[in-house]
Motif scaffolding. Structure first.
Motif, PDB file in Angstrom:
ATOM      1  N   ASP A 112       0.919  -1.176  -0.059  1.00  0.00           N
ATOM      2  CA  ASP A 112       0.031   0.009   0.005  1.00  0.00           C
ATOM      3  C   ASP A 112       0.833   1.253  -0.048  1.00  0.00           C
ATOM      4  O   ASP A 112       1.967   1.293   0.410  1.00  0.00           O
ATOM      5  N   PRO A 113       0.379   2.282  -0.406  1.00  0.00           N
ATOM      6  CA  PRO A 113       1.013   3.628  -0.444  1.00  0.00           C
ATOM      7  C   PRO A 113       1.513   4.037   1.112  1.00  0.00           C
ATOM      8  O   PRO A 113       0.873   3.782   2.013  1.00  0.00           O
ATOM      9  N   GLY A 114       2.609   4.915   0.843  1.00  0.00           N
ATOM     10  CA  GLY A 114       3.302   5.402   2.107  1.00  0.00           C
ATOM     11  C   GLY A 114       2.726   6.976   2.370  1.00  0.00           C
ATOM     12  O   GLY A 114       2.209   7.479   1.603  1.00  0.00           O
ATOM     13  N   ASP A 115       3.455   7.362   3.408  1.00  0.00           N
ATOM     14  CA  ASP A 115       3.217   8.775   3.636  1.00  0.00           C
ATOM     15  C   ASP A 115       3.817   9.687   2.725  1.00  0.00           C
ATOM     16  O   ASP A 115       3.934  11.116   2.750  1.00  0.00           O
ATOM     17  N   GLU A 116       5.034   9.303   2.331  1.00  0.00           N
ATOM     18  CA  GLU A 116       6.074  10.243   1.115  1.00  0.00           C
ATOM     19  C   GLU A 116       5.431  10.271  -0.148  1.00  0.00           C
ATOM     20  O   GLU A 116       5.042   9.262  -0.418  1.00  0.00           O
ATOM     21  N   LEU A 117       6.070  11.422  -0.881  1.00  0.00           N
ATOM     22  CA  LEU A 117       5.504  11.250  -2.210  1.00  0.00           C
ATOM     23  C   LEU A 117       6.036  10.071  -3.128  1.00  0.00           C
ATOM     24  O   LEU A 117       5.219   9.635  -3.804  1.00  0.00           O
ATOM     25  N   TYR A 118       7.414   9.776  -2.504  1.00  0.00           N
ATOM     26  CA  TYR A 118       8.045   8.785  -3.562  1.00  0.00           C
ATOM     27  C   TYR A 118       7.333   7.363  -3.306  1.00  0.00           C
ATOM     28  O   TYR A 118       7.451   6.455  -4.045  1.00  0.00           O
ATOM     29  N   SER A 119       6.452   7.253  -2.111  1.00  0.00           N
ATOM     30  CA  SER A 119       5.810   6.093  -1.792  1.00  0.00           C
ATOM     31  C   SER A 119       4.180   6.187  -1.801  1.00  0.00           C
ATOM     32  O   SER A 119       3.782   5.331  -1.624  1.00  0.00           O
ATOM     33  N   ALA A 120       3.743   7.213  -2.459  1.00  0.00           N
ATOM     34  CA  ALA A 120       2.407   7.568  -2.417  1.00  0.00           C
ATOM     35  C   ALA A 120       1.396   6.716  -3.256  1.00  0.00           C
ATOM     36  O   ALA A 120       0.428   6.642  -3.210  1.00  0.00           O
ATOM     37  N   PHE A 121       2.112   5.970  -4.222  1.00  0.00           N
ATOM     38  CA  PHE A 121       1.479   5.176  -5.214  1.00  0.00           C
ATOM     39  C   PHE A 121       1.728   3.881  -5.162  1.00  0.00           C
ATOM     40  O   PHE A 121       1.240   3.025  -5.883  1.00  0.00           O
ATOM     41  N   GLY A 122       2.253   3.313  -3.905  1.00  0.00           N
ATOM     42  CA  GLY A 122       2.031   2.017  -3.652  1.00  0.00           C
ATOM     43  C   GLY A 122       3.597   1.136  -4.291  1.00  0.00           C
ATOM     44  O   GLY A 122       4.355   2.145  -5.033  1.00  0.00           O
ATOM     45  N   HIS A 123       3.473  -0.306  -4.062  1.00  0.00           N
ATOM     46  CA  HIS A 123       4.710  -0.893  -4.571  1.00  0.00           C
ATOM     47  C   HIS A 123       4.717  -2.221  -5.136  1.00  0.00           C
ATOM     48  O   HIS A 123       3.558  -2.793  -4.385  1.00  0.00           O
ATOM     49  N   SER A 124       5.424  -2.637  -5.840  1.00  0.00           N
ATOM     50  CA  SER A 124       5.225  -3.968  -6.369  1.00  0.00           C
ATOM     51  C   SER A 124       6.465  -4.916  -6.303  1.00  0.00           C
ATOM     52  O   SER A 124       7.580  -4.262  -6.613  1.00  0.00           O
ATOM     53  N   ALA A 125       6.568  -5.939  -5.925  1.00  0.00           N
ATOM     54  CA  ALA A 125       7.703  -7.008  -6.020  1.00  0.00           C
ATOM     55  C   ALA A 125       7.217  -8.196  -6.336  1.00  0.00           C
ATOM     56  O   ALA A 125       6.304  -8.854  -6.175  1.00  0.00           O
ATOM     57  N   ILE A 126       8.434  -8.970  -6.790  1.00  0.00           N
ATOM     58  CA  ILE A 126       8.062 -10.414  -6.912  1.00  0.00           C
ATOM     59  C   ILE A 126       8.873 -11.447  -5.746  1.00  0.00           C
ATOM     60  O   ILE A 126      10.088 -11.393  -5.508  1.00  0.00           O
ATOM     61  N   ARG A 127       8.164 -12.223  -5.265  1.00  0.00           N
ATOM     62  CA  ARG A 127       8.700 -13.134  -4.225  1.00  0.00           C
ATOM     63  C   ARG A 127       8.957 -14.323  -4.876  1.00  0.00           C
ATOM     64  O   ARG A 127       8.027 -15.030  -5.682  1.00  0.00           O
ATOM     65  N   VAL A 128      10.246 -14.986  -4.506  1.00  0.00           N
ATOM     66  CA  VAL A 128      10.538 -16.486  -5.214  1.00  0.00           C
ATOM     67  C   VAL A 128      10.817 -17.139  -3.938  1.00  0.00           C
ATOM     68  O   VAL A 128      11.850 -17.195  -3.286  1.00  0.00           O
ATOM     69  N   LEU A 129      10.072 -18.146  -3.700  1.00  0.00           N
ATOM     70  CA  LEU A 129      10.484 -18.978  -2.744  1.00  0.00           C
ATOM     71  C   LEU A 129      10.907 -20.458  -3.183  1.00  0.00           C
ATOM     72  O   LEU A 129      10.115 -21.147  -3.912  1.00  0.00           O
ATOM     73  N   ASP A 130      11.992 -20.987  -3.208  1.00  0.00           N
ATOM     74  CA  ASP A 130      12.584 -22.095  -3.363  1.00  0.00           C
ATOM     75  C   ASP A 130      12.025 -23.156  -2.341  1.00  0.00           C
ATOM     76  O   ASP A 130      12.494 -23.131  -1.164  1.00  0.00           O
ATOM     77  N   MET A 131      11.263 -24.053  -2.680  1.00  0.00           N
ATOM     78  CA  MET A 131      10.340 -25.071  -1.841  1.00  0.00           C
ATOM     79  C   MET A 131      11.374 -25.961  -1.365  1.00  0.00           C
ATOM     80  O   MET A 131      10.804 -26.724  -0.214  1.00  0.00           O
ATOM     81  N   GLU A 132      12.380 -26.196  -1.822  1.00  0.00           N
ATOM     82  CA  GLU A 132      13.330 -27.346  -1.403  1.00  0.00           C
ATOM     83  C   GLU A 132      14.494 -26.669  -0.543  1.00  0.00           C
ATOM     84  O   GLU A 132      14.586 -27.564   0.572  1.00  0.00           O
ATOM     85  N   SER A 133      15.097 -25.736  -0.736  1.00  0.00           N
ATOM     86  CA  SER A 133      15.991 -25.072   0.116  1.00  0.00           C
ATOM     87  C   SER A 133      15.447 -24.103   1.143  1.00  0.00           C
ATOM     88  O   SER A 133      16.312 -23.785   2.019  1.00  0.00           O
ATOM     89  N   ASN A 134      14.213 -23.767   0.803  1.00  0.00           N
ATOM     90  CA  ASN A 134      13.473 -22.749   1.752  1.00  0.00           C
ATOM     91  C   ASN A 134      14.279 -21.380   1.548  1.00  0.00           C
ATOM     92  O   ASN A 134      14.142 -20.377   2.402  1.00  0.00           O
ATOM     93  N   GLN A 135      14.858 -21.129   0.669  1.00  0.00           N
ATOM     94  CA  GLN A 135      15.546 -19.912   0.365  1.00  0.00           C
ATOM     95  C   GLN A 135      14.498 -18.649  -0.286  1.00  0.00           C
ATOM     96  O   GLN A 135      13.724 -19.219  -0.983  1.00  0.00           O
ATOM     97  N   ASP A 136      14.246 -17.850   0.458  1.00  0.00           N
ATOM     98  CA  ASP A 136      13.051 -16.771   0.468  1.00  0.00           C
ATOM     99  C   ASP A 136      13.389 -15.474  -0.162  1.00  0.00           C
ATOM    100  O   ASP A 136      14.050 -14.919   0.821  1.00  0.00           O
ATOM    101  N   ILE A 137      13.485 -15.133  -1.337  1.00  0.00           N
ATOM    102  CA  ILE A 137      14.030 -13.663  -1.821  1.00  0.00           C
ATOM    103  C   ILE A 137      12.995 -12.832  -2.357  1.00  0.00           C
ATOM    104  O   ILE A 137      11.953 -13.561  -2.984  1.00  0.00           O
ATOM    105  N   VAL A 138      13.051 -11.686  -2.554  1.00  0.00           N
ATOM    106  CA  VAL A 138      12.173 -10.763  -3.252  1.00  0.00           C
ATOM    107  C   VAL A 138      13.084 -10.014  -4.248  1.00  0.00           C
ATOM    108  O   VAL A 138      14.082  -9.309  -3.763  1.00  0.00           O
ATOM    109  N   PHE A 139      12.535  -9.965  -5.571  1.00  0.00           N
ATOM    110  CA  PHE A 139      12.930  -9.167  -6.517  1.00  0.00           C
ATOM    111  C   PHE A 139      12.346  -7.744  -6.625  1.00  0.00           C
ATOM    112  O   PHE A 139      11.211  -7.820  -6.578  1.00  0.00           O
ATOM    113  N   ASN A 140      12.933  -6.649  -6.720  1.00  0.00           N
ATOM    114  CA  ASN A 140      12.331  -5.328  -6.284  1.00  0.00           C
ATOM    115  C   ASN A 140      13.240  -4.318  -7.512  1.00  0.00           C
ATOM    116  O   ASN A 140      14.201  -4.011  -7.483  1.00  0.00           O
TER     117      ASN A 140
END
Length: 398
Positions: A35-63
């Motif tokens: 959701d949007p934040g209080d500052e102008l640069y964050s006022a429109f929200g944000h999106s990212a991709i989460r990749v969870l390796d189900m075997e190693s449980n490595q959990d990372i986000v691409f931004n």
């Protein structure tokens, strides 16, 4: 603390090495919408991709929404649209830490990709994260943290991705879409409408609306995967990751609407007193038209001397015109030359032309400029019709 978080979580993403096992096949891919934040640069929200390796449980986000505040001439480059954004990688835990700190809601859509599609997406992101590929020239409407994700899925899935767009979508211009988010920031709303031109007063297509994370979240919820066995929704399941109490918005008195109408009323009173007492009060005009002239220079710079496509054809220049500086200078010097009287008529015509452009839909202006237009029209009229009396040496003080 806030500055530290920005730098630690966003500016130095390379501290998180991206290492997946070469034979890993079982990934869970998700779209994260913040959701949007209080500052102008964050006022429109944000999106990212989460990749969870189900075997190693490595959990990372691409931004894709990362930029470096320490870039030399940061604000100059941001204004000129020569500031590069980049794809960064962080752990999922670290990603959520920031949004929990700023109390911004986060939602997750787990995608129903088959193993081959998931693998191809991860490979696509790996290639994008290479140092030679991770930087890109940011464009708010057409190339940002959300559209980069959309483009990645279109590249990987190709014709298998059907956005399943609405048959009768609600028509909204790009300016309408922005206004939905900046209403809690009234001065930012005014500044954006002042800086952006008529080119954003066109209806956005459904795909184009995805430059806003909320609209991309809706698009993912409607999208279907076709040609890969039975047709199925792109989103397998959705859930809320972080949820905070909704904040009440209350617009204070210090906002463009109240401020400019208050100014207009004062100018009306000032002009009435000037008419009764035979005074011009040109000190106000010197200050007022100086400010408008400087705004006009800013509009010219954004229009002709930056790489922003959205600042072109900005007809705010009809009331905030650079030539107003010459008017202010002439009044300050006490120069009552004929060209100055002609310029008053010219400025009056420009202000009225702005209203014509607004009525006929050439450009949508911020509603709070109405009192500013009234001030321009009132003062240029007043000075114009008192000019001959000044030339004749009648008793009109300034």
């Amino acid at each position: 603390m806030r500055s530290f978080l920005k730098k630690f979580l966003l500016i130095y993403p390379f501290i998180y090495p991206f290492i997946f096992a070469a034979n890993a096949q079982n990934y869970q891919i998700s779209l994260l919408t913040c959701d949007p934040g209080d500052e102008l640069y964050s006022a429109f929200g944000h999106s990212a991709i989460r990749v969870l390796d189900m075997e190693s449980n490595q959990d990372i986000v691409f931004n894709y929404g990362t930029f470096d505040f320490n870039t030399p001439f940061f604000y100059v480059k941001f204004t000129q649209r020569t500031l590069d954004y980049m794809l960064s990688v962080s752990t999922y835990e670290r990603f959520l830490y920031e949004y929990n700190y700023f109390q911004r809601n986060v939602r997750e859509q787990i995608l129903d990709l088959n193993p081959e599609q998931s693998k191809q997406l991860v490979q696509f992101l790996q290639v994008n994260y290479q140092p030679s590929n991770r930087f890109y020239r940011y464009d708010f409407f057409y190339d940002n943290c959300a559209t980069r994700i959309r483009d990645a899925f279109e590249e990987v899935l190709g014709k298998q991705l059907d956005w399943n767009e609405k048959t009768e979508p609600e028509k909204k211009t790009f300016r309408n879409l922005i206004d939905e988010y900046v209403y809690p920031l009234p001065w930012a709303d005014f500044g954006i409408d002042l800086a952006l031109g008529a080119v954003i007063d066109v209806d956005a297509k459904e795909r184009e609306k995805q430059f806003l994370p909320d609209y991309m979240e809706e698009a993912f919820a409607r999208a279907m995967i076709v040609g890969d066995g039975p047709t199925r929704p792109l989103v397998k399941s959705s859930h809320v990751v972080l949820q905070f109490d909704e904040r009440d918005f209350k617009m204070g008195l210090f906002n463009p609407y109240f401020t400019w109408w208050f100014l207009a009323i004062l100018v009306m009173v000032l002009t009435y007193m000037g008419h009764k007492k035979k005074k011009l009060f040109k000190g106000f005009d010197i200050l007022f038209f100086t400010v408008l002239g400087m705004l006009g220079i800013l509009i010219v710079l954004l229009w002709f001397f930056t790489f922003h496509s959205q600042t072109k054809y900005n007809w705010n220049i009809l009331w905030a015109f650079p030539g107003h500086l010459a008017l202010a200078f002439g009044l300050w010097r006490g120069s009552l030359k004929p060209w100055l009287k002609k310029y008053l008529l010219f400025a009056l015509i420009l202000a009225n032309l702005c209203l014509v452009f607004w009525v006929f839909g050439v450009q949508s202006f911020h509603p709070s400029i109405v009192p500013l237009l009234l001030v321009v029209i009132l003062r240029t009229n007043f000075l114009y019709y008192n000019w001959e009396k000044l030339q004749e040496g009648k008793r009109i003080n300034v």
